[in-house]
Design an enzyme around this catalytic site. Structure first.
Site, PDB file in Angstrom:
ATOM      1  CG  HIS A  58      -0.347  -0.294   2.522  1.00  0.00           C
ATOM      2  ND1 HIS A  58       0.008  -1.571   2.904  1.00  0.00           N
ATOM      3  CD2 HIS A  58      -0.003   0.505   3.563  1.00  0.00           C
ATOM      4  CE1 HIS A  58       0.541  -1.534   4.121  1.00  0.00           C
ATOM      5  NE2 HIS A  58       0.538  -0.281   4.540  1.00  0.00           N
ATOM      6  CG  LEU A  59       1.785   3.318  -3.240  1.00  0.00           C
ATOM      7  CD1 LEU A  59       1.801   4.108  -4.552  1.00  0.00           C
ATOM      8  CD2 LEU A  59       3.195   2.919  -2.850  1.00  0.00           C
ATOM      9  CG  HIS A  60       0.716   5.224   4.176  1.00  0.00           C
ATOM     10  ND1 HIS A  60      -0.190   5.149   5.211  1.00  0.00           N
ATOM     11  CD2 HIS A  60       1.466   4.092   4.255  1.00  0.00           C
ATOM     12  CE1 HIS A  60       0.021   4.033   5.902  1.00  0.00           C
ATOM     13  NE2 HIS A  60       1.007   3.377   5.340  1.00  0.00           N
TER      14      HIS A  60
HETATM   15  P1  DGP Z   1       1.245   0.409   7.526  1.00  0.00           P
HETATM   16  O1  DGP Z   1       1.546   0.682   8.956  1.00  0.00           O
HETATM   17  O2  DGP Z   1       2.169   1.172   6.582  1.00  0.00           O
HETATM   18  O3  DGP Z   1       1.198  -1.072   7.213  1.00  0.00           O
HETATM   19  O4  DGP Z   1      -0.193   1.010   7.257  1.00  0.00           O
HETATM   20  C1  DGP Z   1      -1.366   0.280   7.370  1.00  0.00           C
HETATM   21  C2  DGP Z   1      -2.478   1.280   7.441  1.00  0.00           C
HETATM   22  O5  DGP Z   1      -3.681   0.596   7.195  1.00  0.00           O
HETATM   23  C3  DGP Z   1      -2.641   1.974   8.791  1.00  0.00           C
HETATM   24  O6  DGP Z   1      -2.409   3.363   8.630  1.00  0.00           O
HETATM   25  C4  DGP Z   1      -4.074   1.711   9.204  1.00  0.00           C
HETATM   26  C5  DGP Z   1      -4.707   1.198   7.940  1.00  0.00           C
HETATM   27  N1  DGP Z   1      -5.715   0.171   8.131  1.00  0.00           N
HETATM   28  C6  DGP Z   1      -5.561  -1.022   8.766  1.00  0.00           C
HETATM   29  N2  DGP Z   1      -6.710  -1.714   8.731  1.00  0.00           N
HETATM   30  C7  DGP Z   1      -7.593  -0.960   8.023  1.00  0.00           C
HETATM   31  C8  DGP Z   1      -8.961  -1.160   7.643  1.00  0.00           C
HETATM   32  O7  DGP Z   1      -9.600  -2.182   7.924  1.00  0.00           O
HETATM   33  N3  DGP Z   1      -9.535  -0.150   6.944  1.00  0.00           N
HETATM   34  C9  DGP Z   1      -8.860   0.996   6.598  1.00  0.00           C
HETATM   35  N4  DGP Z   1      -9.524   1.919   5.923  1.00  0.00           N
HETATM   36  N5  DGP Z   1      -7.575   1.197   6.945  1.00  0.00           N
HETATM   37  C10 DGP Z   1      -6.959   0.231   7.650  1.00  0.00           C
END
Ligand code: DGP
Length: 114
Positions: A100-102
Site C-alpha cells: 500500500h502507498l500512503h
Molecule cells: P502500515 O503501517 O504502513 O502497514 O499502514 C497500514 C495502514 O492501514 C494503517 O495506517 C491503518 C490502515 N488500516 C488497517 N486496517 C484498516 C482497515 O480495515 N480499513 C482501513 N480503511 N484502513 C486500515
C-alpha cells in the site's frame, strides 16, 4: 488468505473508497495521520514493495504511483503538496502485509519521518 485489504477490494468489509480502477483501489485510512490520508493498493495481493520485482513489478509500481498522483490531484493536494510513502517490513512499521502507498497531505509534514 485472510488479508484485510483483499477484503476491502472484494467489498466484504467497508471502506471509504475514493477511486477505483481495474488494478488499484484508493480508500481513506482508518487511522488518519493527516487531514487527507488515503491508501492506494493493488487489487491483486502483493505483500510489499520488496515483492514487486522484475518487469511485472515495475509496471505495477508505476501504475500505482501514477494512480496515487491522480488521487492526490482529485483530493486538491497539488498546490499544497503531499507525500507518498510505503512502509516495508517490521523496521518501517508495516502492519498490513498487502502493498500500500500512503498518500498524506493537507498539513505541513515533518521530515524525516520518525
Ligand atoms: P502500515 O503501517 O504502513 O502497514 O499502514 C497500514 C495502514 O492501514 C494503517 O495506517 C491503518 C490502515 N488500516 C488497517 N486496517 C484498516 C482497515 O480495515 N480499513 C482501513 N480503511 N484502513 C486500515
Amino acid at each position: 488468505m485472510d488479508c484485510v485489504f483483499c477484503r476491502i477490494v472484494a467489498g466484504t468489509i467497508p471502506a471509504t473508497v475514493v477511486k477505483r480502477s481495474d488494478d488499484a483501489v484508493a480508500f481513506r485510512d482508518l487511522d488518519p495521520r493527516a487531514p487527507s490520508h488515503v491508501l492506494v493498493i493493488p487489487t491483486r495481493h502483493v505483500p510489499a514493495v520488496r515483492s514487486a520485482r522484475g518487469a511485472e513489478g515495475e509496471q505495477l509500481l508505476g501504475r500505482l504511483m501514477t494512480f496515487a498522483a491522480d488521487v492526490a490531484s482529485e483530493l486538491g493536494l497539488d498546490i499544497g503538496g503531499y507525500r507518498i510513502v510505503t512502509n516495508t517490513g517490521p523496521d518501517a512499521g508495516q502492519s498490513v502485509d498487502h502493498l500500500h502507498l500512503h498518500v498524506l497531505g493537507g498539513r505541513k509534514l515533518g521530515w524525516p519521518p520518525g
